[in-house]
Design an enzyme around this catalytic site. Structure first.
Site, PDB file in Angstrom:
ATOM      1  N   ASP A 128       6.703  -5.857  15.593  1.00 58.53           N
ATOM      2  CA  ASP A 128       7.970  -6.134  14.917  1.00 58.53           C
ATOM      3  C   ASP A 128       8.969  -6.832  15.841  1.00 58.53           C
ATOM      4  OD1 ASP A 128       9.699  -6.073  12.746  1.00 58.53           O
ATOM      5  OD2 ASP A 128      10.517  -4.115  13.266  1.00 58.53           O
ATOM      6  N   CYS A 182       0.204  -3.502  -7.603  1.00 54.70           N
ATOM      7  CA  CYS A 182       1.490  -3.102  -8.192  1.00 54.70           C
ATOM      8  C   CYS A 182       1.437  -3.151  -9.718  1.00 54.70           C
ATOM      9  CB  CYS A 182       2.611  -4.016  -7.696  1.00 54.70           C
ATOM     10  SG  CYS A 182       3.045  -3.787  -5.965  1.00 54.70           S
ATOM     11  N   CYS A 185       4.240  -2.452 -12.831  1.00 54.33           N
ATOM     12  CA  CYS A 185       5.297  -1.532 -12.381  1.00 54.33           C
ATOM     13  C   CYS A 185       6.492  -2.302 -11.831  1.00 54.33           C
ATOM     14  CB  CYS A 185       4.738  -0.601 -11.303  1.00 54.33           C
ATOM     15  SG  CYS A 185       5.953   0.560 -10.628  1.00 54.33           S
ATOM     16  N   CYS A 192      16.909  -0.303  -7.371  1.00 60.00           N
ATOM     17  CA  CYS A 192      17.806  -0.898  -6.377  1.00 60.00           C
ATOM     18  C   CYS A 192      19.203  -1.089  -6.964  1.00 60.00           C
ATOM     19  CB  CYS A 192      17.268  -2.235  -5.883  1.00 60.00           C
ATOM     20  SG  CYS A 192      18.329  -2.986  -4.620  1.00 60.00           S
ATOM     21  N   CYS A 236      17.742   2.320   3.955  1.00 60.67           N
ATOM     22  CA  CYS A 236      17.689   2.782   2.565  1.00 60.67           C
ATOM     23  C   CYS A 236      16.221   2.879   2.167  1.00 60.67           C
ATOM     24  CB  CYS A 236      18.429   1.800   1.655  1.00 60.67           C
ATOM     25  SG  CYS A 236      18.312   2.186  -0.111  1.00 60.67           S
ATOM     26  N   CYS A 239      13.668   2.133  -2.791  1.00 60.49           N
ATOM     27  CA  CYS A 239      12.556   1.401  -3.397  1.00 60.49           C
ATOM     28  C   CYS A 239      11.200   1.943  -2.957  1.00 60.49           C
ATOM     29  CB  CYS A 239      12.663  -0.096  -3.111  1.00 60.49           C
ATOM     30  SG  CYS A 239      12.521  -0.542  -1.368  1.00 60.49           S
ATOM     31  N   CYS A 243       8.245   4.609  -5.525  1.00 56.58           N
ATOM     32  CA  CYS A 243       6.949   3.941  -5.665  1.00 56.58           C
ATOM     33  C   CYS A 243       5.855   4.946  -6.024  1.00 56.58           C
ATOM     34  CB  CYS A 243       6.591   3.231  -4.361  1.00 56.58           C
ATOM     35  SG  CYS A 243       4.961   2.439  -4.396  1.00 56.58           S
TER      36      CYS A 243
END
Length: 305
Positions: A128, A182, A185, A192, A236, A239, A243
Site C-alpha cells: 500500500d 456481487c 446486490c 453510503c 468508515c 459499505c 456486505c
C-alpha cells in the site's frame, strides 16, 4: 516433486499469508484496468491524492523492467469487537484497531522476499505504499475480486484483508483471474450516506467519509460530509459492514497484532478535540492512525460534537 510455483505458495502460507495468488504481467486482461483508472482520474475522483496518477501505476514493468510474475498475498484482519454505542465516542475503522498493518505485512513480505532472494530470484515488494494497483493484481491473481465499493472481497474472509504485492523476475504458473460475485446486490451503494459510490465499482473520494477523515488535510469538511459523519472519526466501514460476503464469511484472524490496541476501537470525542502532539505520539505511534495528524484529529472530533 513440487513445482517451483507450488513451493513458493507453500512458503508464503508457512510465513502466514492467508491467501496467495500469481498473475502474469505480460498478458492482456479483459478488466479494463488502465481505462478505468484513467476515467477515475479524469473525473477528479482521486481528490488531492496526486500520487494516484503516477505513470508507473499504468504499467507495472516501469516498477521492474524484467518482471515475469506478480505475486499477491492477503492477510485477514477481522476481529469480532464492536464500537461503543455511546455517542460521546467516535468510531474508528476496523483496519486501524491493531498494530500498523504496513509493519505487520512488511515483516512477513521481507521474510518471503529474503527466501526468494536466497534462491537467486529478484524481488520488489509493496504494501500500500507504491505505484501498484494492488486490487487489480489481487483480482488477476485469483485472490479475490474488486467489489462495487472498490474493496477486494475474498470468498474465505470477505473484504477484511490487507494486500501485499511482490514483483519477481521468475516466470511462474499463473492463477485464473477471480470472477466477480456481487451480482445484483447494491447494499454498499445504498448504505453510503454521502453517495460516494457514484455507480458500481466507482468511488468518488471527495464524497467518501474514509478519505475525508484520513487523507483530507483541509481545515473543515464540506457540509455533505460533516452532516453525515454519524460518529465516524477515522475511516468508515459502512459499505463493508452491510456486505453479505462479510456477514457470512468473516473469520476471526489468528494474527494477534491485528487485535485492537487499548482504546483504538472508539475514541472520546472531547478528548480528541483537544489532542496534543505528545498525546498523539503516545497514542498512535504504533498504529496506522498516525497518518492522521493532530490538526485533522481535532477537526474530525469537533465535526462530530
Amino acid at each position: 516433486m513440487l513445482s517451483i510455483t507450488e513451493e513458493i505458495k507453500n512458503k508464503g502460507r508457512d510465513i502466514g499469508f492467508h491467501k496467495i495468488g500469481i498473475a502474469n504481467p505480460h498478458i492482456a486482461y479483459q478488466d479494463n484496468a488502465v481505462s478505468n483508472l484513467q476515467g477515475w482520474l479524469s473525473s477528479g475522483y482521486q481528490a488531492d491524492m496526486t500520487w494516484m496518477d503516477n505513470p508507473k501505476r499504468f504499467d507495472i514493468t516501469q516498477c521492474m523492467p524484467d518482471i515475469q510474475s506478480v505475486i499477491t498475498v492477503a492477510l485477514n484482519y477481522y476481529t469480532p469487537h464492536q464500537h461503543s454505542s455511546n455517542s460521546r465516542y467516535g468510531k474508528v475503522s476496523r483496519y486501524a484497531w491493531g498494530k500498523d498493518y504496513h509493519k505487520v505485512l512488511s515483516q512477513k513480505l521481507k521474510l518471503f522476499c529474503k527466501w526468494l532472494n536466497n534462491r537467486g530470484i529478484k524481488t520488489t515488494c509493496y504494501v500500500d505504499t507504491g505505484p501498484i494497483q494492488e486490487k487489480v493484481w489481487a483480482e488477476r491473481s485469483g485472490v479475490g475480486w474488486i467489489a462495487k465499493n472498490g474493496n477486494v472481497i475474498t470468498k474465505e474472509f470477505g473484504s477484511w484483508v490487507f494486500l501485499g504485492v511482490v514483483l519477481t523476475n521468475l516466470s511462474l504458473t499463473s492463477d485464473t483471474p477471480h470472477a466477480k460475485y456481487c451480482g445484483t446486490c447494491r447494499k454498499c451503494l445504498d448504505i453510503c450516506p454521502t453517495k460516494a459510490i457514484v455507480h458500481p465499482f466507482v468511488v468518488d473520494s471527495r464524497r467518501c467519509i474514509a478519505y475525508n477523515t484520513i487523507e483530507n488535510r483541509s481545515n473543515d469538511f464540506p457540509e455533505y460530509i460533516k452532516n453525515n459523519l454519524n460518529g465516524w472519526i477515522a475511516g468508515c466501514d459502512l459499505c463493508q459492514d452491510v456486505c453479505p460476503w462479510n456477514k457470512r464469511f468473516s473469520k476471526e484472524t489468528n494474527i494477534q497484532d491485528f487485535y485492537p490496541q487499548p482504546g483504538n476501537i472508539s475514541l472520546d470525542l472531547k478528548e480528541i478535540s483537544n489532542l496534543t502532539e505528545i498525546q498523539w505520539q503516545q497514542k498512535f505511534s504504533s498504529s496506522s492512525l498516525k497518518r492522521i495528524k493532530v490538526k485533522a484529529w481535532r477537526r474530525n472530533a469537533k465535526a462530530n460534537l
